[in-house]
Scaffold this active site. Structure first.
Site, PDB file in Angstrom:
ATOM      1  N   GLU A 154      36.972 -75.099  25.535  1.00 33.67           N
ATOM      2  CA  GLU A 154      36.531 -73.757  25.138  1.00 33.67           C
ATOM      3  C   GLU A 154      37.484 -72.788  25.814  1.00 33.67           C
ATOM      4  O   GLU A 154      37.246 -72.315  26.914  1.00 33.67           O
ATOM      5  CB  GLU A 154      35.092 -73.477  25.586  1.00 33.67           C
ATOM      6  CG  GLU A 154      34.562 -72.220  24.926  1.00 33.67           C
ATOM      7  CD  GLU A 154      33.504 -71.481  25.729  1.00 33.67           C
ATOM      8  OE1 GLU A 154      33.237 -71.799  26.889  1.00 33.67           O
ATOM      9  OE2 GLU A 154      32.947 -70.530  25.157  1.00 33.67           O
ATOM     10  N   ASP A 213      32.980 -76.829  28.464  1.00 31.90           N
ATOM     11  CA  ASP A 213      32.456 -75.467  28.405  1.00 31.90           C
ATOM     12  C   ASP A 213      33.083 -74.595  29.497  1.00 31.90           C
ATOM     13  O   ASP A 213      33.252 -75.041  30.635  1.00 31.90           O
ATOM     14  CB  ASP A 213      30.932 -75.543  28.624  1.00 31.90           C
ATOM     15  CG  ASP A 213      30.251 -74.206  28.488  1.00 31.90           C
ATOM     16  OD1 ASP A 213      30.334 -73.626  27.399  1.00 31.90           O
ATOM     17  OD2 ASP A 213      29.637 -73.734  29.467  1.00 31.90           O
TER      18      ASP A 213
HETATM   19  C1  NOJ Z   1      30.039 -71.013  26.361  1.00 32.38           C
HETATM   20  C2  NOJ Z   1      28.998 -71.522  25.409  1.00 32.38           C
HETATM   21  O1  NOJ Z   1      29.587 -71.754  24.162  1.00 32.38           O
HETATM   22  C3  NOJ Z   1      27.908 -70.474  25.371  1.00 32.38           C
HETATM   23  O2  NOJ Z   1      26.992 -70.721  24.339  1.00 32.38           O
HETATM   24  C4  NOJ Z   1      27.260 -70.438  26.729  1.00 32.38           C
HETATM   25  O3  NOJ Z   1      26.294 -69.406  26.747  1.00 32.38           O
HETATM   26  C5  NOJ Z   1      28.284 -70.187  27.838  1.00 32.38           C
HETATM   27  N1  NOJ Z   1      29.478 -70.951  27.689  1.00 32.38           N
HETATM   28  C6  NOJ Z   1      27.712 -70.527  29.191  1.00 32.38           C
HETATM   29  O4  NOJ Z   1      27.609 -71.910  29.342  1.00 32.38           O
END
Ligand code: NOJ
Length: 568
Positions: free
Chosen positions: A291, A231
């Site tokens: 991500e 993430d």
């Molecule tokens: C990316 C995640 O996909 C999202 O849902 C989240 O709010 C943020 N990162 C913070 O962790």
């Protein structure tokens, strides 16, 4: 020249790909040296919303285990579960308060182990979501850190004095609000949080943080996890001097001045951490998915690492930003990622993005368009990650009023920003109450379209979006050209029809996607690909019967799909 078009729609329900268990060393699954994740179809599960086994209105791990057969039949090889660890649930799990347990709302470690072993029986691997940038403010590390300036974990987070009374250390903004700094009266300093104040950023410059976090991955690898989705990797590091970000013209949708986040995003140190995390992953034969929000292909390339030693699977979100059915735009984006030197990773939706059904649908041909988009991202060279419910044509169900909103950014930004509840609604299993997700009222409401777009109903209908996905995924697993073949764009100046070949040794598969709402005629000249004349055998076609071929011309109905094998 086309001699004949043979329709031979192949219905294949499932196919298992032999793959090594997590924990095994890297092992090729084909002569080209590809690894399991390059032949796999990944499926993203938002655990709150997938299947509720204990009828409390929130999904859980047992629910996922109960649905593994469904996933197997669909053609899924690995599931990525968004955070299921203990959490105050401010950001629905992305605020982790213990990295080595399961949140009781989702079950127990025993339930997790069972999910891994049941998955293994079916050839389905488990990928966990690793929230690397921040913890919850309720994590014991942060509770200790905020207790005093000399606490053992103080330097595990980013603490600074303000510039002056009521003035944060600099102008950095939180993605989810105003200043990225929160004043903590106990120790009279500010801490940094790129996301909500309940999500303090870890200080990755501290080797103790690095060690603790790497150990978390080891712990889960030992429990049988096959990899992680990382993430928010962009925001792992901040400029040491806390330099103000330059101001840009205009304001964003929260009314804040726009800034160029050059001092708190995508710092070069991120790559040092990724290389080290990858080393640990390699010791366990695991895969790292990123991500990775990038603004151009060069940024994406960096995430693979100069020597392919960072992320195996950085997600290409630029693909999701092609928000219209535009062959030229898709062609450009596909060519860029296909030529970037790494293994492409395609997604069209996730728990932070409006569902593809709404983004591409025209309100009249939505199901045909859902199949068209499926045929696109599931026939490209690379690994697809399918968001739960996309295979049904699930649509966004946005809150109708601010009171209904669950996602804090929706409350903060209402009505311009409605938050992400709409794309996180319960999986639609049947046309029964609550779409068969739960006997209790689900945490988010199901849309009326669940009556027609659900697993039970669509399974019975050979023309449903679900039946199309199942055929497509079966085909993808069977055809070497779809797994390993080169991507060769065709008819590159056609503004309406996106066509390409996937070619592997002497096997060639033609994919033709009419992205327009009108009938289109296309012809191909395949001599450069070694075909003087050509015979087409349709492997999969949507709107069967509406595609007609004459000697050298295909006629395609609006939004239709043809996937065909070529032979001389
Ligand atoms: C990316 C995640 O996909 C999202 O849902 C989240 O709010 C943020 N990162 C913070 O962790």
């Amino acid at each position: 020249m086309f001699k004949k078009l043979w329709f031979a729609i192949l219905l294949v329900l499932s196919l298992s790909v032999a793959a090594p268990h997590a924990g095994a060393q890297r092992k090729a699954v084909d002569a080209e040296g590809h690894e399991w994740w390059q032949h796999a179809v990944f499926y993203e599960i938002y655990p709150r919303s997938f299947a509720d086994s204990n009828n409390d209105g929130v999904g859980d791990l047992k629910g996922i285990t109960e649905r593994l057969d469904y996933l197997k039949e669909l053609g899924v090889d690995a599931i990525w579960i968004t955070p299921c660890f203990p959490s105050p649930q401010v950001d629905f799990g992305y605020d982790v308060s213990d990295y080595e347990q399961i949140d009781p709302i989702y079950g127990t470690l025993g339930d997790f182990d069972r999910l891994v072993s049941e998955g293994r029986k079916r050839g389905i691997k488990i990928i966990l979501d690793f929230v690397v940038n921040h913890t919850s403010d309720q994590h014991k590390w942060f509770l200790d850190a905020k207790s005093s300036r000399t606490a053992a974990h103080r330097d595990w987070y980013v603490w600074r004095d303000g510039k002056g009374p009521n003035q944060p250390p600099n102008n950095w903004l939180s993605l989810f609000g105003l200043s990225a700094w929160k004043f903590d009266p106990t120790t009279s300093q500010y801490y940094y949080h790129y996301f909500y104040p309940e999500q303090p950023d870890l200080n990755w410059r501290n080797p103790a943080v690095e060690k603790a976090m790497f150990d978390v991955t080891r712990y889960w690898y030992k429990r049988g996890v096959a990899g992680f989705r990382l993430d928010a990797v962009d925001t792992l590091f901040e400029d040491r001097k806390l330099t103000d970000n330059p101001l840009l013209p205009g304001t964003d949708k929260f009314g804040r001045p726009k800034t160029d986040e050059k001092y708190n995003k995508k710092l070069p140190e991120v790559h040092d951490v990724l290389r080290k995390l990858r080393k640990v992953a390699d010791e366990h034969g695991a895969v790292l998915i990123g991500e990775t929000w990038t603004s151009d292909i060069n940024e994406l390339k960096e995430y693979y690492g100069e020597h392919g030693n960072e992320l195996q699977m950085p997600m290409d979100f630029m693909f999701t930003e092609v928000n219209k059915l535009s062959p030229p735009d898709f062609r450009k984006q596909i060519a860029a990622v296909d030529g970037a030197g790494g293994w492409p990773v395609y997604v069209i939706s996730n728990h932070d993005i409006v569902r593809s059904y709404n983004r591409y649908g025209d309100g009249v041909h939505n199901d045909a368009i859902a199949k068209l988009m499926a045929a696109l991202y599931l026939t490209l060279r690379g690994t697809p990650i399918l968001y739960y419910g996309e295979e049904l044509g699930m649509e966004n169900n946005d809150p109708k009023s601010k009171d209904e909103v669950k996602d804090p950014i929706g409350k903060l930004g209402w009505p311009l920003e409605k938050g992400r509840d709409g794309e996180r609604t319960p999986m639609q299993w049947s046309d029964g109450p609550n779409a068969g997700f739960s006997k209790a009222t689900p945490w988010l409401p199901v849309p009326p379209s669940a009556k027609t777009h659900n697993v039970a109903t669509e399974k019975k209908d050979p023309n449903s979006v679900l039946s199309f996905y199942r055929q497509l995924l079966a085909l993808r697993h069977q055809q070497a050209a779809l797994l390993d073949g080169k991507y060769i764009p065709l008819n590159e100046d056609d503004p309406n029809v996106l066509s390409y070949l996937r070619q592997y040794k002497d096997e060639s598969i033609l994919v033709v996607l009419n992205m327009s709402g009108t009938e289109q005629k296309v012809r191909f000249s395949l001599a450069p690909q070694g075909f003087a004349s050509v015979k087409l055998t349709a492997l999969l076609a949507d709107l069967p019967g509406s595609i007609q071929a004459s000697a050298d011309q295909l006629s395609l109905a609006p939004f239709s799909v043809l996937i065909a094998k070529l032979s001389k």
